[in-house]
Design a protein around this motif. Structure first.
Motif, PDB file in Angstrom:
ATOM      1  N   ASP A  98      -7.842  12.686 -26.309  1.00 19.09           N
ATOM      2  CA  ASP A  98      -7.099  11.469 -26.014  1.00 19.09           C
ATOM      3  C   ASP A  98      -5.638  11.731 -25.665  1.00 19.09           C
ATOM      4  O   ASP A  98      -5.086  11.145 -24.736  1.00 19.09           O
ATOM      5  CB  ASP A  98      -7.182  10.507 -27.203  1.00 19.09           C
ATOM      6  N   ARG A  99      -4.978  12.604 -26.424  1.00 22.46           N
ATOM      7  CA  ARG A  99      -3.558  12.851 -26.198  1.00 22.46           C
ATOM      8  C   ARG A  99      -3.315  13.475 -24.822  1.00 22.46           C
ATOM      9  O   ARG A  99      -2.362  13.105 -24.122  1.00 22.46           O
ATOM     10  CB  ARG A  99      -3.004  13.768 -27.285  1.00 22.46           C
ATOM     11  N   ASN A 159     -10.125  15.768  -6.127  1.00 21.50           N
ATOM     12  CA  ASN A 159     -11.402  16.122  -6.754  1.00 21.50           C
ATOM     13  C   ASN A 159     -11.176  16.898  -8.047  1.00 21.50           C
ATOM     14  O   ASN A 159     -11.858  16.690  -9.054  1.00 21.50           O
ATOM     15  CB  ASN A 159     -12.258  16.960  -5.802  1.00 21.50           C
ATOM     16  N   GLU A 160     -10.216  17.806  -8.006  1.00 19.17           N
ATOM     17  CA  GLU A 160      -9.905  18.596  -9.203  1.00 19.17           C
ATOM     18  C   GLU A 160      -9.410  17.693 -10.324  1.00 19.17           C
ATOM     19  O   GLU A 160      -9.754  17.882 -11.493  1.00 19.17           O
ATOM     20  CB  GLU A 160      -8.844  19.643  -8.866  1.00 19.17           C
ATOM     21  N   LEU A 161      -8.593  16.685  -9.944  1.00 22.20           N
ATOM     22  CA  LEU A 161      -8.055  15.762 -10.938  1.00 22.20           C
ATOM     23  C   LEU A 161      -9.161  14.939 -11.573  1.00 22.20           C
ATOM     24  O   LEU A 161      -9.189  14.730 -12.791  1.00 22.20           O
ATOM     25  CB  LEU A 161      -7.010  14.857 -10.285  1.00 22.20           C
ATOM     26  N   ILE A 162     -10.080  14.466 -10.756  1.00 23.68           N
ATOM     27  CA  ILE A 162     -11.210  13.670 -11.264  1.00 23.68           C
ATOM     28  C   ILE A 162     -12.059  14.513 -12.212  1.00 23.68           C
ATOM     29  O   ILE A 162     -12.458  14.053 -13.293  1.00 23.68           O
ATOM     30  CB  ILE A 162     -12.059  13.132 -10.099  1.00 23.68           C
ATOM     31  N   GLU A 163     -12.318  15.749 -11.812  1.00 24.15           N
ATOM     32  CA  GLU A 163     -13.098  16.658 -12.660  1.00 24.15           C
ATOM     33  C   GLU A 163     -12.373  16.930 -13.973  1.00 24.15           C
ATOM     34  O   GLU A 163     -13.002  17.015 -15.039  1.00 24.15           O
ATOM     35  CB  GLU A 163     -13.364  17.970 -11.920  1.00 24.15           C
ATOM     36  N   GLN A 164     -11.046  17.048 -13.899  1.00 25.85           N
ATOM     37  CA  GLN A 164     -10.248  17.269 -15.107  1.00 25.85           C
ATOM     38  C   GLN A 164     -10.347  16.078 -16.051  1.00 25.85           C
ATOM     39  O   GLN A 164     -10.525  16.243 -17.268  1.00 25.85           O
ATOM     40  CB  GLN A 164      -8.787  17.519 -14.731  1.00 25.85           C
ATOM     41  N   VAL A 165     -10.251  14.878 -15.498  1.00 23.06           N
ATOM     42  CA  VAL A 165     -10.360  13.660 -16.316  1.00 23.06           C
ATOM     43  C   VAL A 165     -11.743  13.575 -16.951  1.00 23.06           C
ATOM     44  O   VAL A 165     -11.877  13.270 -18.149  1.00 23.06           O
ATOM     45  CB  VAL A 165     -10.070  12.404 -15.464  1.00 23.06           C
ATOM     46  N   GLU A 166     -12.770  13.843 -16.171  1.00 26.69           N
ATOM     47  CA  GLU A 166     -14.145  13.797 -16.702  1.00 26.69           C
ATOM     48  C   GLU A 166     -14.316  14.772 -17.862  1.00 26.69           C
ATOM     49  O   GLU A 166     -14.961  14.456 -18.878  1.00 26.69           O
ATOM     50  CB  GLU A 166     -15.146  14.120 -15.589  1.00 26.69           C
ATOM     51  N   LEU A 167     -13.736  15.964 -17.716  1.00 30.64           N
ATOM     52  CA  LEU A 167     -13.847  16.978 -18.774  1.00 30.64           C
ATOM     53  C   LEU A 167     -13.102  16.536 -20.033  1.00 30.64           C
ATOM     54  O   LEU A 167     -13.622  16.673 -21.154  1.00 30.64           O
ATOM     55  CB  LEU A 167     -13.283  18.311 -18.264  1.00 30.64           C
ATOM     56  N   LEU A 168     -11.897  15.988 -19.858  1.00 35.46           N
ATOM     57  CA  LEU A 168     -11.110  15.532 -21.007  1.00 35.46           C
ATOM     58  C   LEU A 168     -11.783  14.359 -21.719  1.00 35.46           C
ATOM     59  O   LEU A 168     -11.722  14.256 -22.950  1.00 35.46           O
ATOM     60  CB  LEU A 168      -9.704  15.130 -20.557  1.00 35.46           C
ATOM     61  N   VAL A 169     -12.421  13.478 -20.939  1.00 26.77           N
ATOM     62  CA  VAL A 169     -13.156  12.354 -21.538  1.00 26.77           C
ATOM     63  C   VAL A 169     -14.343  12.878 -22.334  1.00 26.77           C
ATOM     64  O   VAL A 169     -14.601  12.432 -23.466  1.00 26.77           O
ATOM     65  CB  VAL A 169     -13.626  11.366 -20.447  1.00 26.77           C
ATOM     66  N   GLU A 170     -15.051  13.824 -21.746  1.00 31.33           N
ATOM     67  CA  GLU A 170     -16.226  14.402 -22.421  1.00 31.33           C
ATOM     68  C   GLU A 170     -15.822  15.066 -23.733  1.00 31.33           C
ATOM     69  O   GLU A 170     -16.529  14.964 -24.745  1.00 31.33           O
ATOM     70  CB  GLU A 170     -16.889  15.424 -21.491  1.00 31.33           C
ATOM     71  N   GLN A 171     -14.655  15.738 -23.728  1.00 29.38           N
ATOM     72  CA  GLN A 171     -14.176  16.429 -24.925  1.00 29.38           C
ATOM     73  C   GLN A 171     -13.378  15.514 -25.841  1.00 29.38           C
ATOM     74  O   GLN A 171     -12.929  15.939 -26.912  1.00 29.38           O
ATOM     75  CB  GLN A 171     -13.318  17.638 -24.512  1.00 29.38           C
ATOM     76  N   GLN A 172     -13.182  14.263 -25.391  1.00 26.23           N
ATOM     77  CA  GLN A 172     -12.450  13.241 -26.154  1.00 26.23           C
ATOM     78  C   GLN A 172     -11.039  13.715 -26.550  1.00 26.23           C
ATOM     79  O   GLN A 172     -10.579  13.506 -27.671  1.00 26.23           O
ATOM     80  CB  GLN A 172     -13.238  12.836 -27.402  1.00 26.23           C
ATOM     81  N   PHE A 199      -2.065  10.587 -17.742  1.00 27.58           N
ATOM     82  CA  PHE A 199      -1.928   9.295 -17.064  1.00 27.58           C
ATOM     83  C   PHE A 199      -0.498   8.765 -17.090  1.00 27.58           C
ATOM     84  O   PHE A 199      -0.137   7.919 -16.281  1.00 27.58           O
ATOM     85  CB  PHE A 199      -2.887   8.265 -17.677  1.00 27.58           C
ATOM     86  N   ASN A 200       0.312   9.249 -17.997  1.00 27.69           N
ATOM     87  CA  ASN A 200       1.729   8.878 -17.997  1.00 27.69           C
ATOM     88  C   ASN A 200       2.452   9.402 -16.771  1.00 27.69           C
ATOM     89  O   ASN A 200       3.512   8.893 -16.387  1.00 27.69           O
ATOM     90  CB  ASN A 200       2.421   9.407 -19.262  1.00 27.69           C
ATOM     91  N   GLU A 201       1.885  10.453 -16.168  1.00 28.47           N
ATOM     92  CA  GLU A 201       2.512  11.076 -15.004  1.00 28.47           C
ATOM     93  C   GLU A 201       1.909  10.592 -13.686  1.00 28.47           C
ATOM     94  O   GLU A 201       2.305  11.046 -12.611  1.00 28.47           O
ATOM     95  CB  GLU A 201       2.354  12.603 -15.098  1.00 28.47           C
ATOM     96  N   LYS A 251      -9.478   2.038 -22.589  1.00 22.06           N
ATOM     97  CA  LYS A 251      -9.155   1.788 -24.006  1.00 22.06           C
ATOM     98  C   LYS A 251      -7.948   2.612 -24.456  1.00 22.06           C
ATOM     99  O   LYS A 251      -7.262   2.249 -25.424  1.00 22.06           O
ATOM    100  CB  LYS A 251     -10.364   2.138 -24.885  1.00 22.06           C
ATOM    101  N   LEU A 252      -7.679   3.733 -23.739  1.00 25.65           N
ATOM    102  CA  LEU A 252      -6.554   4.589 -24.107  1.00 25.65           C
ATOM    103  C   LEU A 252      -5.223   4.112 -23.532  1.00 25.65           C
ATOM    104  O   LEU A 252      -4.162   4.427 -24.050  1.00 25.65           O
ATOM    105  CB  LEU A 252      -6.800   6.023 -23.626  1.00 25.65           C
ATOM    106  N   LEU A 253      -5.287   3.371 -22.416  1.00 23.87           N
ATOM    107  CA  LEU A 253      -4.071   2.956 -21.717  1.00 23.87           C
ATOM    108  C   LEU A 253      -3.388   1.806 -22.444  1.00 23.87           C
ATOM    109  O   LEU A 253      -4.046   0.985 -23.087  1.00 23.87           O
ATOM    110  CB  LEU A 253      -4.400   2.527 -20.289  1.00 23.87           C
ATOM    111  N   ASP A 254      -2.071   1.732 -22.310  1.00 22.94           N
ATOM    112  CA  ASP A 254      -1.357   0.582 -22.886  1.00 22.94           C
ATOM    113  C   ASP A 254      -1.635  -0.656 -22.035  1.00 22.94           C
ATOM    114  O   ASP A 254      -2.085  -0.551 -20.889  1.00 22.94           O
ATOM    115  CB  ASP A 254       0.143   0.859 -22.967  1.00 22.94           C
TER     116      ASP A 254
END
Length: 457
Positions: free
Chosen positions: A29-30, A14-27, A36-38, A61-64
């Motif tokens: 990308d790096r 759940n924490e990971l999903i919330e982290q991803v949502e926050l990073l997406v919202e803040q855009q 996701f590399n890990e 769109k960010l993934l290879d």
């Protein structure tokens, strides 16, 4: 794994999903790419399944391309359909080129026909395109629909040195090299090659001198369930696929077989529960109704049949009303015994372990039903007489009915699946509502017929 560890994993997820949502919202990308590399692509798919479509598309769109193609295969089918709708034909083609031919064909098969042609036309690798088009020609429930074109094959006329050079070129396109297949000049499968034998052999030796001539294979038109049985029986990680002329055209790996086994288990479970088509909890009310209603109607008519039988025996119920109290017991016992018997037979048919003559199996079920019936009847006879204060004749009626009902239910539960299997019908339909309903009716009928004989009304 302990419950505490499971809870910790759930919280971390759940924490990971919330982290991803926050990073997406803040855009960011790096940071997303680094995160996701890990993470394994199957875990990325799980995360995307929890995101809304807009967020999921942003991540994709960010993934290879290589990671995206693997993630697509792991996504929930409904979510994959939504994602594919939001990708252009060229973008889908780019992901397709990263997949093995069997997975690529599966993805394309999920698209509408007009979109399929558009995606295929955008695949740049002509060999890959031709192989995918070939796989799409086969029914998905056959060996051809399961196989991949990627494999390692050698000709029996090659030398060991030449074989090693050519294998290196082939192996780069194969995710996992389970086996090396040997063919003749006509591309007919003649055997398999042990990697150990290849390594220890002399450079100038011919492959024909060291290969193993016995090799299991399946025909491209064989049913998927038959392929599962072969691979289970011989404990294979991969099996070659040949055409009607014994020419090697592909291979099926264990991961595809596991998928088939899972789908068959889900289908059989739904059939046993009285659901006539493949549905999920998130499907529309209309789809769920179509899947459930037919068996519910059968159950309803079964209940009406039981009610009709009871109505016709109203005379006995005036003098022996206590018999009505044991109707649920008779119905439940008949249904449970029938489901138990049919479940064991269906499992045996699926595993291909049902052997011998039908009469011998029915006789065995008769003896089993007799033993179980006597044991249950003795307990019920004691309870009915001493706790319900029934007369000896009424208690005897209930006990005799239980023994008879259990024997008949066991025989029906055994016979029906075998009968359906011999007629080419999935025996899983025999379990659940079908057996339960039929045994309910037979159980009530036998109950009152025995009561009529013993009580003499």
């Amino acid at each position: 794994m302990s419950e505490e560890k499971e809870n910790i994993q759930f919280q971390l997820s759940n924490e990971l999903i919330e982290q991803v949502e926050l990073l997406v919202e803040q855009q960011k990308d790096r940071e997303l790419q680094r995160l996701f590399n890990e993470i394994h692509y199957a875990d990325i798919a799980d995360i995307l399944d929890e995101l809304d479509l807009e967020e999921a598309m942003y991540v994709i769109k960010l993934l290879d391309s290589e990671t995206t193609s693997d993630v697509l295969m792991e996504l929930d089918e409904d979510n994959r359909e939504k994602v594919l709708k939001n990708l252009s034909a060229k973008e889908i083609a780019e992901e397709i080129e990263e997949l093995d031919t069997d997975d690529a064909a599966d993805i394309i098969a999920e698209l509408p026909e007009d979109r399929q042609q558009e995606v295929i036309s955008n695949i740049e690798d002509e060999d890959h395109k031709a192989e995918i088009k070939e796989l799409l020609m086969y029914d998905e429930d056959t060996a051809g629909g399961l196989m991949a074109k990627e494999l390692v094959k050698v000709y029996e006329t090659w030398t060991v040195a030449g074989c090693l050079r050519r294998i290196r070129g082939q192996a780069k396109d194969v995710t996992r090299v389970h086996s090396i297949y040997v063919v003749n000049k006509q591309n007919k499968l003649v055997g398999r090659l042990s990697l150990k034998d290849l390594i220890v052999a002399k450079s100038d030796q011919k492959i024909s001198d060291i290969y193993i001539k016995s090799v299991d294979s399946v025909n491209v038109h064989d049913d998927a369930e038959d392929v599962v049985k072969v691979m289970q029986k011989y404990d294979l990680e991969a099996i070659p696929v040949v055409d009607n002329y014994q020419r090697l055209i592909g291979r099926i790996t264990i991961d595809d077989i596991v998928d088939v086994m899972k789908e068959e288990a889900e289908k059989d479970y739904q059939l046993a529960a009285g659901i006539t088509s493949d549905v999920e909890a998130d499907d529309s009310i209309w789809e769920l109704t179509k899947a459930r209603l037919p068996w519910l109607l059968i159950g309803m008519f079964g209940g009406i049949g039981a009610a009709t039988i009871i109505t016709n025996f109203q005379v006995v119920l005036k003098d022996y009303a206590i018999l009505l109290s044991f109707v649920p017991l008779i119905q439940a016992t008949a249904g449970n015994v029938g489901v138990q018997s049919s479940a064991i037979v269906v499992q045996g048919l699926a595993n291909d372990t049902i052997k011998g003559e039908l009469l011998k199996r029915l006789f065995k079920e008769f003896l089993l039903g007799l033993v179980n019936g006597v044991a249950i009847a003795f307990v019920v006879l004691f309870i009915s007489h001493f706790f319900f204060q029934t007369s000896y004749l009424v208690s005897l009626t209930i006990g005799a009915a239980l023994i008879t009902v259990i024997i008949i239910a066991a025989l029906i539960g055994t016979f029906i699946p075998i009968f359906l299997d011999k007629r080419g019908i999935d025996p899983a339909v025999a379990t659940g509502p079908f057996i339960t309903t039929s045994n309910d009716i037979f159980g009530i009928l036998l109950y009152f017929l025995i009561a009529k004989m013993i009580l003499g009304f």
